[in-house]
Structures are given as structure tokens and as C-alpha cells.
Design a protein around this motif. Structure first.
Motif, PDB file in Angstrom:
ATOM      1  N   CYS A  42       7.404 -12.026  14.751  1.00 15.52           N
ATOM      2  CA  CYS A  42       5.981 -11.733  14.526  1.00 15.52           C
ATOM      3  C   CYS A  42       5.271 -11.380  15.826  1.00 15.52           C
ATOM      4  N   ARG A  43       5.687 -11.985  16.926  1.00 22.66           N
ATOM      5  CA  ARG A  43       5.107 -11.604  18.221  1.00 22.66           C
ATOM      6  C   ARG A  43       5.465 -10.163  18.551  1.00 22.66           C
ATOM      7  N   LYS A  44       6.713  -9.782  18.294  1.00 20.44           N
ATOM      8  CA  LYS A  44       7.130  -8.405  18.526  1.00 20.44           C
ATOM      9  C   LYS A  44       6.378  -7.448  17.609  1.00 20.44           C
ATOM     10  N   ALA A  45       6.099  -7.897  16.395  1.00 17.94           N
ATOM     11  CA  ALA A  45       5.385  -7.053  15.438  1.00 17.94           C
ATOM     12  C   ALA A  45       3.989  -6.695  15.939  1.00 17.94           C
ATOM     13  N   LEU A  46       3.363  -7.599  16.652  1.00 22.20           N
ATOM     14  CA  LEU A  46       2.022  -7.313  17.180  1.00 22.20           C
ATOM     15  C   LEU A  46       2.035  -6.167  18.188  1.00 22.20           C
ATOM     16  N   PHE A  47       3.206  -5.904  18.773  1.00 23.20           N
ATOM     17  CA  PHE A  47       3.340  -4.820  19.737  1.00 23.20           C
ATOM     18  C   PHE A  47       4.032  -3.598  19.137  1.00 23.20           C
ATOM     19  N   GLY A  48       4.255  -3.634  17.826  1.00 23.74           N
ATOM     20  CA  GLY A  48       4.825  -2.476  17.150  1.00 23.74           C
ATOM     21  C   GLY A  48       6.323  -2.347  17.288  1.00 23.74           C
ATOM     22  N   ILE A  49       7.024  -3.446  17.507  1.00 21.22           N
ATOM     23  CA  ILE A  49       8.457  -3.368  17.747  1.00 21.22           C
ATOM     24  C   ILE A  49       9.272  -3.856  16.551  1.00 21.22           C
ATOM     25  N   ASP A  50       8.784  -4.823  15.788  1.00 21.06           N
ATOM     26  CA  ASP A  50       9.578  -5.434  14.722  1.00 21.06           C
ATOM     27  C   ASP A  50       8.901  -5.242  13.369  1.00 21.06           C
ATOM     28  N   ARG A  51       9.444  -4.349  12.556  1.00 25.49           N
ATOM     29  CA  ARG A  51       8.849  -4.030  11.252  1.00 25.49           C
ATOM     30  C   ARG A  51       8.952  -5.222  10.295  1.00 25.49           C
ATOM     31  N   LYS A  52      10.074  -5.927  10.301  1.00 19.73           N
ATOM     32  CA  LYS A  52      10.223  -7.074   9.400  1.00 19.73           C
ATOM     33  C   LYS A  52       9.212  -8.160   9.734  1.00 19.73           C
ATOM     34  N   GLY A  53       8.946  -8.348  11.015  1.00 23.35           N
ATOM     35  CA  GLY A  53       7.930  -9.309  11.427  1.00 23.35           C
ATOM     36  C   GLY A  53       6.546  -8.889  10.963  1.00 23.35           C
ATOM     37  N   ALA A  54       6.288  -7.590  10.998  1.00 21.36           N
ATOM     38  CA  ALA A  54       5.000  -7.073  10.532  1.00 21.36           C
ATOM     39  C   ALA A  54       4.849  -7.278   9.026  1.00 21.36           C
ATOM     40  N   ALA A  59       2.333 -10.343   4.552  1.00 21.16           N
ATOM     41  CA  ALA A  59       2.517 -11.195   3.381  1.00 21.16           C
ATOM     42  C   ALA A  59       1.866 -12.565   3.589  1.00 21.16           C
ATOM     43  N   ALA A  60       2.041 -13.145   4.765  1.00 21.26           N
ATOM     44  CA  ALA A  60       1.492 -14.476   5.042  1.00 21.26           C
ATOM     45  C   ALA A  60      -0.036 -14.470   5.051  1.00 21.26           C
ATOM     46  N   LEU A  61      -0.622 -13.394   5.551  1.00 19.10           N
ATOM     47  CA  LEU A  61      -2.080 -13.315   5.613  1.00 19.10           C
ATOM     48  C   LEU A  61      -2.690 -12.838   4.299  1.00 19.10           C
ATOM     49  N   GLY A  62      -1.849 -12.284   3.423  1.00 18.24           N
ATOM     50  CA  GLY A  62      -2.368 -11.774   2.152  1.00 18.24           C
ATOM     51  C   GLY A  62      -3.171 -10.497   2.332  1.00 18.24           C
ATOM     52  N   ILE A  63      -2.818  -9.728   3.335  1.00 21.89           N
ATOM     53  CA  ILE A  63      -3.508  -8.474   3.633  1.00 21.89           C
ATOM     54  C   ILE A  63      -2.501  -7.350   3.454  1.00 21.89           C
ATOM     55  N   PRO A  64      -2.859  -6.281   2.750  1.00 24.11           N
ATOM     56  CA  PRO A  64      -1.915  -5.171   2.575  1.00 24.11           C
ATOM     57  C   PRO A  64      -1.440  -4.629   3.926  1.00 24.11           C
ATOM     58  N   PHE A  65      -0.160  -4.256   3.974  1.00 24.25           N
ATOM     59  CA  PHE A  65       0.433  -3.764   5.224  1.00 24.25           C
ATOM     60  C   PHE A  65      -0.354  -2.588   5.793  1.00 24.25           C
ATOM     61  N   ASP A  66      -0.760  -1.652   4.925  1.00 23.19           N
ATOM     62  CA  ASP A  66      -1.493  -0.461   5.389  1.00 23.19           C
ATOM     63  C   ASP A  66      -2.854  -0.812   5.979  1.00 23.19           C
ATOM     64  N   THR A  67      -3.441  -1.901   5.538  1.00 26.30           N
ATOM     65  CA  THR A  67      -4.729  -2.341   6.094  1.00 26.30           C
ATOM     66  C   THR A  67      -4.525  -3.010   7.448  1.00 26.30           C
ATOM     67  N   LEU A  68      -3.489  -3.822   7.529  1.00 30.78           N
ATOM     68  CA  LEU A  68      -3.221  -4.573   8.761  1.00 30.78           C
ATOM     69  C   LEU A  68      -2.708  -3.659   9.870  1.00 30.78           C
ATOM     70  N   PHE A  69      -1.882  -2.693   9.513  1.00 29.86           N
ATOM     71  CA  PHE A  69      -1.323  -1.741  10.475  1.00 29.86           C
ATOM     72  C   PHE A  69      -1.657  -0.319  10.008  1.00 29.86           C
ATOM     73  N   PRO A  70      -2.915   0.105  10.155  1.00 31.38           N
ATOM     74  CA  PRO A  70      -3.364   1.377   9.578  1.00 31.38           C
ATOM     75  C   PRO A  70      -2.741   2.624  10.214  1.00 31.38           C
ATOM     76  N   THR A  71      -2.299   2.523  11.431  1.00 29.64           N
ATOM     77  CA  THR A  71      -1.745   3.707  12.093  1.00 29.64           C
ATOM     78  C   THR A  71      -0.256   3.846  11.845  1.00 29.64           C
ATOM     79  N   GLY A  72       0.262   3.071  10.904  1.00 32.28           N
ATOM     80  CA  GLY A  72       1.699   3.113  10.659  1.00 32.28           C
ATOM     81  C   GLY A  72       2.395   2.129  11.561  1.00 32.28           C
ATOM     82  N   PHE A  73       3.644   2.388  11.792  1.00 33.22           N
ATOM     83  CA  PHE A  73       4.410   1.470  12.612  1.00 33.22           C
ATOM     84  C   PHE A  73       5.356   2.256  13.474  1.00 33.22           C
TER      85      PHE A  73
END
Length: 106
Positions: A42-54, A59-73
Motif C-alpha cells: 500500500c505504501r508503494k501504491a501511493l507512489f504509483g508502483i503497486d497496482r494490487k496495493g492500490a 477496497a478498504a476505504l470503500g472508494i471506487p478505484f477511478d475516484t481514488l486514482f483518477p489519472t490511472g495507474f
């Protein structure tokens, strides 16, 4: 005075995501463990490195992936390296010296 409801940020950046994780009483490591991932996923996901972490964060925050990471990955770092112009396998072949070929033929 009443306590105002938490308003989601207009832009989800790594700082806002991390703050929301802590606001909900979770940790990045805990989310990764619960998802069966490496502790730093999840730390790596914050920097755009780990898609599974993202995916686990969304899922944990209950926020759609596209909303949380709007610019893609981003793709993994290894896929961002420049490919060489040489055909595959050319650079890995052992060069045969003339002395070696003469030795092998005798």
C-alpha cells in the motif's frame, strides 16, 4: 457547535489517501496484510508502483478505484525501461573467439 462531516478532498493525492486511512482507524500495513499482500504494497501504491496495493486501498476505504486514482495507474518500473534496438538474444550470445573455434574443431 456541531462537528462538520468529513468532506472528501477534490483531488486524492498520496497525502489525502494516507490521511483518510488513518482517519478510519486503519494503517497501510494492516490493509496490505488483510489483502494478503506484502507489508509495503500500500505504501508503494501511493507512489504509483503497486497496482494490487492500490486495489486493496480502494477496497478498504470503500472508494471506487477511478475516484481514488483518477489519472490511472503507472506501469511497473521494469516496463518503463527503454528497450534496446538490438533483437532479443543478440546481446546475450557469447562471442566465440577464433582460438576457441580452432580448439573445438580439433
Amino acid at each position: 457547535m456541531t462537528q462538520a462531516a468529513s468532506v472528501p478532498p477534490a483531488v486524492w493525492d498520496r497525502h489525502a489517501i494516507k490521511a483518510e486511512v488513518h482517519r478510519q482507524g486503519m494503517t497501510l500495513t494492516g490493509i496490505a496484510r488483510d489483502a494478503g499482500l506484502a507489508e509495503n504494497a500500500c505504501r508503494k501504491a501511493l507512489f504509483g508502483i503497486d497496482r494490487k496495493g492500490a486495489d486493496a486501498l480502494a477496497a478498504a476505504l470503500g472508494i471506487p478505484f477511478d475516484t481514488l486514482f483518477p489519472t490511472g495507474f503507472h506501469q511497473s518500473r521494469s516496463s518503463q525501461r527503454h528497450r534496446s534496438a538490438k533483437p532479443a538474444g543478440e546481446s546475450r550470445k557469447k562471442r566465440v573467439r577464433r582460438a576457441d573455434s580452432a580448439r573445438n574443431s580439433s
